[in-house]
Write an enzyme that holds these catalytic residues in place. Sequence first.
Site, PDB file in Angstrom:
ATOM      1  N   GLU A 181      32.381  37.795  36.357  1.00 46.99           N
ATOM      2  CA  GLU A 181      32.624  38.862  35.277  1.00 46.99           C
ATOM      3  C   GLU A 181      34.123  38.480  34.690  1.00 46.99           C
ATOM      4  O   GLU A 181      35.438  38.630  35.361  1.00 46.99           O
ATOM      5  CB  GLU A 181      32.695  40.320  35.870  1.00 46.99           C
ATOM      6  CG  GLU A 181      31.224  40.868  36.541  1.00 46.99           C
ATOM      7  CD  GLU A 181      30.479  40.889  35.297  1.00 46.99           C
ATOM      8  OE1 GLU A 181      30.904  41.247  34.183  1.00 46.99           O
ATOM      9  OE2 GLU A 181      29.158  41.313  35.587  1.00 46.99           O
ATOM     10  N   LYS A 188      38.475  40.864  48.653  1.00 47.98           N
ATOM     11  CA  LYS A 188      39.975  40.576  48.620  1.00 47.98           C
ATOM     12  C   LYS A 188      40.415  41.289  47.395  1.00 47.98           C
ATOM     13  O   LYS A 188      40.187  40.704  46.068  1.00 47.98           O
ATOM     14  CB  LYS A 188      40.019  38.933  48.484  1.00 47.98           C
ATOM     15  CG  LYS A 188      41.208  38.497  48.886  1.00 47.98           C
ATOM     16  CD  LYS A 188      42.633  38.730  48.154  1.00 47.98           C
ATOM     17  CE  LYS A 188      42.851  37.986  46.704  1.00 47.98           C
ATOM     18  NZ  LYS A 188      43.782  38.531  45.972  1.00 47.98           N
ATOM     19  N   GLU A 192      42.805  36.538  24.154  1.00 47.66           N
ATOM     20  CA  GLU A 192      42.763  37.847  25.077  1.00 47.66           C
ATOM     21  C   GLU A 192      44.328  38.140  25.438  1.00 47.66           C
ATOM     22  O   GLU A 192      45.018  37.514  26.280  1.00 47.66           O
ATOM     23  CB  GLU A 192      42.047  37.653  26.493  1.00 47.66           C
ATOM     24  CG  GLU A 192      41.988  38.994  27.268  1.00 47.66           C
ATOM     25  CD  GLU A 192      41.194  39.003  28.525  1.00 47.66           C
ATOM     26  OE1 GLU A 192      41.634  37.933  29.249  1.00 47.66           O
ATOM     27  OE2 GLU A 192      40.295  39.954  28.908  1.00 47.66           O
ATOM     28  N   CYS A 244      38.704  44.568  30.025  1.00 48.20           N
ATOM     29  CA  CYS A 244      38.038  43.237  29.705  1.00 48.20           C
ATOM     30  C   CYS A 244      37.195  43.512  28.474  1.00 48.20           C
ATOM     31  O   CYS A 244      37.063  42.902  27.651  1.00 48.20           O
ATOM     32  CB  CYS A 244      37.113  42.643  30.778  1.00 48.20           C
ATOM     33  SG  CYS A 244      36.136  43.969  31.649  1.00 48.20           S
TER      34      CYS A 244
HETATM   35  P1  NAD Z   1      42.926  36.946  38.143  1.00 53.40           P
HETATM   36  O1  NAD Z   1      42.121  36.167  37.730  1.00 53.40           O
HETATM   37  O2  NAD Z   1      44.400  36.697  38.160  1.00 53.40           O
HETATM   38  O3  NAD Z   1      43.083  37.651  39.523  1.00 53.40           O
HETATM   39  C1  NAD Z   1      41.624  38.243  39.686  1.00 53.40           C
HETATM   40  C2  NAD Z   1      41.438  38.200  41.540  1.00 53.40           C
HETATM   41  O4  NAD Z   1      41.451  36.591  41.718  1.00 53.40           O
HETATM   42  C3  NAD Z   1      42.656  38.507  42.303  1.00 53.40           C
HETATM   43  O5  NAD Z   1      42.454  39.221  43.408  1.00 53.40           O
HETATM   44  C4  NAD Z   1      43.610  37.371  42.534  1.00 53.40           C
HETATM   45  O6  NAD Z   1      44.058  37.497  43.581  1.00 53.40           O
HETATM   46  C5  NAD Z   1      42.216  36.533  42.889  1.00 53.40           C
HETATM   47  N1  NAD Z   1      42.653  34.897  42.700  1.00 53.40           N
HETATM   48  C6  NAD Z   1      43.412  34.160  41.960  1.00 53.40           C
HETATM   49  N2  NAD Z   1      43.351  32.969  42.256  1.00 53.40           N
HETATM   50  C7  NAD Z   1      42.231  32.734  43.107  1.00 53.40           C
HETATM   51  C8  NAD Z   1      41.692  31.613  43.726  1.00 53.40           C
HETATM   52  N3  NAD Z   1      42.098  30.523  43.393  1.00 53.40           N
HETATM   53  N4  NAD Z   1      40.604  31.924  44.528  1.00 53.40           N
HETATM   54  C9  NAD Z   1      40.186  32.905  44.911  1.00 53.40           C
HETATM   55  N5  NAD Z   1      40.737  34.309  44.432  1.00 53.40           N
HETATM   56  C10 NAD Z   1      41.705  33.978  43.372  1.00 53.40           C
HETATM   57  O7  NAD Z   1      42.769  38.138  37.221  1.00 53.40           O
HETATM   58  P2  NAD Z   1      43.735  39.695  36.855  1.00 53.40           P
HETATM   59  O8  NAD Z   1      44.950  39.326  36.178  1.00 53.40           O
HETATM   60  O9  NAD Z   1      43.739  40.545  38.224  1.00 53.40           O
HETATM   61  O10 NAD Z   1      42.682  40.450  36.010  1.00 53.40           O
HETATM   62  C11 NAD Z   1      42.709  40.371  34.616  1.00 53.40           C
HETATM   63  C12 NAD Z   1      41.541  39.623  34.011  1.00 53.40           C
HETATM   64  O11 NAD Z   1      40.176  40.278  34.745  1.00 53.40           O
HETATM   65  C13 NAD Z   1      41.257  39.573  32.451  1.00 53.40           C
HETATM   66  O12 NAD Z   1      41.187  38.419  32.072  1.00 53.40           O
HETATM   67  C14 NAD Z   1      40.178  40.486  32.587  1.00 53.40           C
HETATM   68  O13 NAD Z   1      39.588  40.319  31.200  1.00 53.40           O
HETATM   69  C15 NAD Z   1      39.145  40.166  33.699  1.00 53.40           C
HETATM   70  N6  NAD Z   1      38.443  41.394  34.005  1.00 53.40           N
HETATM   71  C16 NAD Z   1      37.186  41.199  33.669  1.00 53.40           C
HETATM   72  C17 NAD Z   1      36.398  42.118  33.902  1.00 53.40           C
HETATM   73  C18 NAD Z   1      34.517  42.225  33.599  1.00 53.40           C
HETATM   74  O14 NAD Z   1      33.987  42.906  34.065  1.00 53.40           O
HETATM   75  N7  NAD Z   1      34.255  41.114  33.051  1.00 53.40           N
HETATM   76  C19 NAD Z   1      36.500  43.431  34.307  1.00 53.40           C
HETATM   77  C20 NAD Z   1      38.054  43.565  34.615  1.00 53.40           C
HETATM   78  C21 NAD Z   1      38.805  42.575  34.545  1.00 53.40           C
END
Ligand code: NAD
Length: 499
Positions: free
Chosen positions: A258, A184, A394, A292
């Site tokens: 992650e 997804k 962040e 991140c």
């Molecule tokens: P997000 O949490 O808003 O979304 C991530 C994914 O989760 C998307 O595909 C979204 O549609 C899905 N999602 C949202 N709600 C959900 C639910 N209730 N159930 C299942 N899936 C759901 O994050 P974002 O804005 O896309 O990305 C930014 C964040 O990701 C930042 O906090 C960043 O630090 C983190 N990130 C972490 C890493 C790592 O390796 N630790 C890498 C990249 C990004």
Amino acid sequence: MAATAPTTERLTLTEPQPLLIGGREVAAGPTFPAVDPSTGRVWAHIAAGTTDDVDRAVEAAANAFTTWRDSSPDIRQALLWAVAERLTEDAHNWPALLATENGRAVREGGLIDVPTAAEIFRFFSGIVRDLHGRTVSCGPNAHVVATPRPVGVVAAIVPWNSPLISVAHKLAPALAAGNTVVVKPSELASVSTVRFIRLVQDLLPPGVVNVVTGFGNDVGRALVTHPGVAKVSFTGGTETGRRILGDVSDRLVPALMELGGKGSMVVCPDADPDTVTEDVLTGIFAANGEVCFASSRLLVHRDLYGDMLERISARAGAITVGDALDPATQLGPLVTARHRDAVAALVRTAVSEGAELRAGGVVPEMSGELAGGSYYRPTVLASPGGTTSASRTEFFGPVLTVEAWTDEDEVVERANDVAFGLANGVWSADLARAYRLADRLDSGMVWINTWFATPLGQPQGGVKASGFGREGAAATLLEYTATKVVHTSLDTTRPPMWT
Ligand code: NAD
């Protein structure tokens, strides 16, 4: 600095992007728009998947699992290698797409995203034949074998910021270990995932990889809570991670998380200011700061503080912000206007709390078609005491907070005084001192005299609110397995319990 004219033609995809289920392209029903952050223009239409689509995708993955789990390692090795080769041959098509999708400067896609994604597949291709069990010594009367077995259907949920790399980090180890996957992608970056799987579809047995696009609260939630899913592999924000863990707690589904980060760079008085300056600029302004691992806090020893603050503010002020498709652009637009406004609001809050704005903090004037883009100038905040919210929040954008410290205990305490624990760094000419500090920093990764070094084989992941589980390493294969023991008795004698 002013924006420069684009040199690459803008992408527009007229056909709605399909779902990919069971090895077939499923035409989109309702769609939602993909917006190019450089212009605010709609450039593609994404299928808004439904819970029925999730059911079909999980069913296809479950069917495929019955044979894929028993495929021999040499088949999986060849497949993963072929995926890497296909992506590499297609490399020239990716930078413009990635830039259009999330606003990353086009120069980065070819340099970073495509080679990294291909390397991830090559790495797991290389180690898949070493995924083995072990015999356990239990004396002469028993033969005990413990074997890592694939878990089943993996729900891979990925964010928008490095979509190709994030998908590769999930798919390669999950497939190598014998699982099947439903991906997804983020609603803000779905085209790259659909395009990638279409590109390699003929290499994959039907149903081994499926893609359902749509929104997190419906498709994402339906996927992680689906009874056919055996493991959730999530990369994204900490709040979303918490929600998912709550949603899967009933079924006790294991999860790899992650999550977010708040990285500190700790600069000792004997560090080389030239190297540190280059690393700081890369650490916070590469990929628009939407990483991140971004080094959003610079903790500089008081002896160097004034000089470093001057240099970095001046260099940040000279960064070329512009159209992500322009090869001259160093920092593209943020992913959406909404995200840009959220970053700007966090900066205003920090300033109201006492941080001093030394560079950026403004939305640049753009003209022509770029006027609709979501741009933000690279920003440097001075906060010597680290007392504002900027030192703990962040931003997920191009915002650096510069702080001063005087003794090691103090800097360790301040760097660790955040909810996150993903990546930190130490700069010093004295490696004994650097190791000592690295050992005391609470994070899954600490870099010494560098930043963003993530060669394959080096585990990536965090502690505290940055999550758990490790990607990019041999141990990652085990994240996608459960150990199964077969204990064979070689003894026909029994204790006289029932006589
Ligand atoms: P997000 O949490 O808003 O979304 C991530 C994914 O989760 C998307 O595909 C979204 O549609 C899905 N999602 C949202 N709600 C959900 C639910 N209730 N159930 C299942 N899936 C759901 O994050 P974002 O804005 O896309 O990305 C930014 C964040 O990701 C930042 O906090 C960043 O630090 C983190 N990130 C972490 C890493 C790592 O390796 N630790 C890498 C990249 C990004």
